[in-house]
Design a protein around this motif. Structure first.
Motif, mmCIF file in Angstrom:
data_model
loop_
_atom_site.group_PDB
_atom_site.id
_atom_site.type_symbol
_atom_site.label_atom_id
_atom_site.label_comp_id
_atom_site.label_asym_id
_atom_site.label_seq_id
_atom_site.Cartn_x
_atom_site.Cartn_y
_atom_site.Cartn_z
ATOM 1 N N VAL A 246 -26.803 -41.926 25.239
ATOM 2 C CA VAL A 246 -28.163 -41.671 25.705
ATOM 3 C C VAL A 246 -28.549 -40.219 25.427
ATOM 4 O O VAL A 246 -29.716 -39.927 25.136
ATOM 5 C CB VAL A 246 -28.310 -42.050 27.198
ATOM 6 C CG1 VAL A 246 -27.957 -40.897 28.104
ATOM 7 C CG2 VAL A 246 -29.721 -42.513 27.474
ATOM 8 N N LEU B 93 -26.245 -47.264 22.035
ATOM 9 C CA LEU B 93 -26.377 -47.267 23.493
ATOM 10 C C LEU B 93 -26.286 -48.689 24.020
ATOM 11 O O LEU B 93 -25.573 -48.978 24.981
ATOM 12 C CB LEU B 93 -27.711 -46.625 23.885
ATOM 13 C CG LEU B 93 -28.070 -46.651 25.366
ATOM 14 C CD1 LEU B 93 -27.059 -45.853 26.164
ATOM 15 C CD2 LEU B 93 -29.463 -46.089 25.600
ATOM 16 N N PRO C 276 -22.171 -44.918 27.412
ATOM 17 C CA PRO C 276 -23.632 -44.806 27.568
ATOM 18 C C PRO C 276 -24.116 -43.373 27.777
ATOM 19 O O PRO C 276 -25.196 -43.023 27.313
ATOM 20 C CB PRO C 276 -23.913 -45.675 28.788
ATOM 21 C CG PRO C 276 -22.826 -46.676 28.796
ATOM 22 C CD PRO C 276 -21.619 -45.974 28.268
#
Lengths: 114, 607
Positions: free
Chosen positions: B87, B52, B83
């Motif tokens: 995530v 990330l 991302p």
């Protein structure tokens, strides 16, 4: 390329769904699910098919020999493996249900409501 | 080991650990298995956090076997880690970690099978979130589905678990066949499976019947996993019977991944061809989201079975996520991302609380337990905090996410979205608060005696503990604190907005994947307004008010009661639709596909 394979794929998909919706026996329902899945095999293979082409094995043939698309065949194989897993799991669940309830009619086997 | 070798590890590590557990697990003691499982989940979480952090500079592209694209033609299989994907993988790993810690004292005789299945589930979810290849997406989708079916039926001696897993498996299999049909059609048109490659081929071409059909199949198929109305029926049945730490994964991250896949495929493949009428598509998504949000909220509030209540709340929240993503703007998507994170942690904590209640009392029925849980004061505080957080009370992450989405919708002129959010937050949060007050304080009176909920539920734990073990409460607190951290971390909103900008930029995605160009960092947008805190506070208050209203409805003036009774037939009809019969669920899926197809055909025809 004729339309026939696409019609067959659509037919398999719809008739399988019809079977699932109206099924009164879990094993019958699982078989209907595999009929639905067969439509994906037919569709994938017919997309890669070329009239007059050979199998996609490139040993002992001159370069440029027409062959059917090997990618969709690989996809179909993966699909079959996935299907076998799901069917085996579902059949195991059905066998357990039968062991406990001595019935495989989904009308009598509702989990819970609301 | 360099950073370039990291991308496949979140998938490989849990799979290897699962294989190890299956191979030698029967010779290991329970504690060794637990430690191995916890260590693996923590390692995956660490890897995902590292990825990330790296992906903030731009997507990380990894080609398996070094099959890099040449002249912009990709033949190999790639992971493309941005991302959003990273995530979600991190969220999955953290929820698995919390679940494993919780399981330290939770299960009877599960052996190595349960942790092995959960680790397989985790690896599949991570792969699903990180891949950049359409067929790869399907394979991971199937893998996570099969692991999920098996986990639902872990309590194999109960008929309800078996039937819950059965309808779950049949509905989701039909969804995955729909996805595969869509993939086949796209491959037939473009001859490619890489998302970036398909997008390049389709870019700028008008959407013809085949492309629209492929979009409908893929969107509908993944929507079954995302549990959007009318594809949602399997979710409540599966949640009611699955063990609590598995429900955490289902509600916290699995259904969200369904929506993620729809968005990922839309923005990389279809955005360049379907956007002839962006406004029409937006209205369709907002309407679909509102339907899920309101229906899920109402059914949630009408439930007395704690796990089913939380399950319907997930359907409601999925509707709100669709509204956020359906704005088709970076702000809306950023809000959805933050909201998914906040919701995943909070909902996970609440499911673990439901598991503790089940362990103590052998039931999760609100009416049967009224006042009996008063001894568990600590748990009561946690459930109440979770309920408030679910309704979007500041400063939880749910509040920030909701505020961002409401703002994005207002920019587009859809002010009514705030009202929908207020209503649904109040309904879902209010249901949890009502249950908390009933269970732990004994407030209210038993209504709805002939409840639609089952009366019997097996405990999942080894013994009935005289006190709730601390090791079961710790993960709940951990998850709620994470939910709080999502809301309090100031840089998160900015990061989410940058990531959303990139997510919705297919040209950038293609140039990074196919031409390995170094990406330029997109700019973030402005700060979220403080109005969000006001709205969050308002929805928490509304939730508390609704809970009190439901608890003390017998003291209301009779005119109001009569008004309430008029809603009864409607609710009964809704309950009757959730028949628990697989065939009915499939009818609804077919109807949903037909409706989606009709709307999309209309949109394409107009464009």
């Amino acid at each position: 390329m004729s339309f026939l394979p696409y019609v067959v794929a659509a037919w398999l998909f719809l008739i399988g769904l019809y079977g699932i919706i109206t099924s009164r026996h879990l094993v019958h329902l699982i078989v209907c699910l595999s009929v639905v899945q067969s439509s994906t095999y037919v569709l994938l293979l017919s997309i890669g098919y070329r009239i007059g082409a050979g199998a996609p094995i490139f040993a002992d043939v001159p370069p440029g020999t027409p062959a059917v698309d090997p990618v969709v065949q690989a996809l179909t194989l993966t699909d079959i493996v996935v299907g076998a897993t799901v069917m085996a799991l579902l059949l195991a669940l059905a066998a357990q249900v039968h062991k406990r309830r001595k019935s495989l009619d989904p009308q009598h086997l509702r989990p819970m409501r609301g | 080991l360099t950073i370039h070798a990291l991308p496949p590890l979140p998938v490989v590590v849990p799979f290897l650990a699962a294989a190890l557990l299956m191979a030698v697990g029967h010779h290991l003691s329970r504690r060794v298995i637990d430690v191995l499982a916890i260590t693996t989940a923590a390692a995956v979480a660490g890897l995902c956090a590292l990825l990330l952090d790296q992906s903030r500079q731009g997507p990380i592209v990894y080609w398996f076997g070094g099959w890099k694209p040449r002249n912009g033609i990709a033949l190999g299989i790639s992971f493309v880690i941005d991302p959003f994907g990273a995530v979600l993988a991190l969220l999955a790993a953290l929820l698995v970690l919390a679940g494993f810690v919780y399981c330290w004292r939770y299960f009877n005789e599960v052996g190595p099978l349960y942790p092995a299945l959960v680790l397989t589930f985790l690896g599949a979810m991570a792969g699903f979130a990180l891949t950049g290849d359409l067929f790869n997406l399907f394979v991971f989708f199937e893998l996570m589905s099969v692991a999920a079916y098996a986990l639902t039926a872990v309590k194999i001696e109960e008929e309800e678990s078996l039937m819950g897993a059965f309808s779950f498996a049949v509905s989701n299999s039909i969804g995955s066949f729909l996805v595969l049909l869509g993939i086949a059609l796209l491959y037939g048109r473009t001859g490619a499976l890489n998302l970036a490659q398909i997008g390049t081929t389709l870019h700028g071409q008008p959407a013809d019947g085949l492309v629209v059909t492929a979009w409908v199949f893929i969107a509908a198929g993944f929507s079954v996993k995302a549990a959007l109305v009318p594809f949602h029926f399997w979710l409540a049945d599966a949640h009611a019977v699955a063990p609590a730490p598995v429900c955490v994964l289902f509600s916290g991250v699995m259904v969200e991944l369904g929506l993620y896949a729809v968005l990922r495929v839309y923005w990389t493949v279809f955005a360049g061809t379907l956007t002839a009428d962006e406004n029409g598509l937006r209205l369709m998504l907002l309407a679909a989201g509102t339907l899920s949000a309101v229906l899920g909220g109402v059914l949630c509030f009408a439930q007395r079975h704690l796990k089913r209540m939380l399950a319907f709340s997930t359907i409601s929240h999925m509707g709100m996520f669709v509204i956020g993503a359906g704005c088709l703007t970076a702000d809306g998507l950023a809000g959805t991302g933050v909201y998914v994170l906040g919701h995943g942690f909070v909902k996970g904590g609440l499911f673990l609380c439901a598991g503790v209640v089940l362990n103590r009392f052998g039931s999760v029925d609100e009416n049967r337990l009224r006042g009996r849980a008063g001894v568990l004061r600590g748990l009561g505080v946690l459930v109440a905090a979770g309920g408030l957080a679910l309704s979007g009370m500041p400063p939880f992450g749910t509040c920030t996410g909701k505020a961002l989405i409401e703002d994005a919708a207002e920019h587009l002129g859809h002010r009514w979205v705030s009202a929908v959010f207020l209503l649904c937050s109040a309904l879902t949060g209010g249901a949890v608060l009502r249950a908390a007050a009933a269970l732990f304080l004994g407030w209210g009176h038993a209504i709805n005696k002939e409840a639609h909920t089952p009366q019997k539920e097996e405990r999942e734990t080894e013994d009935k503990y005289p006190r709730t073990p601390l090791v079961m409460l710790m993960p709940v607190g951990f998850l709620l604190i994470l939910g709080l951290a999502v809301g309090l971390w100031p840089a998160l909103v900015d990061e989410a907005q940058r990531a959303a900008n990139d997510f919705q930029n297919p040209a950038r995605y293609r140039s990074v994947v196919l031409y390995s160009q170094t990406p330029v960092r997109a700019a973030g947008a402005e700060e979220p307004p403080p109005r969000g805190y006001l709205m969050g506070g308002a929805s928490a208050l509304a939730a508390a008010a609704l809970a009190l209203l439901a608890l003390f409805s017998d003291r209301l003036p009779s005119a109001l009661c009569r008004l309430g009774r008029t809603a009864k037939p409607l609710l009964s009809a809704l309950h009757a639709v959730h028949s628990g019969h697989v065939g009915d669920y499939v009818v609804w899926i077919v109807a949903g596909v037909a409706a989606l197809g009709g709307f999309c055909a209309l949109l394409a025809g107009k464009g």
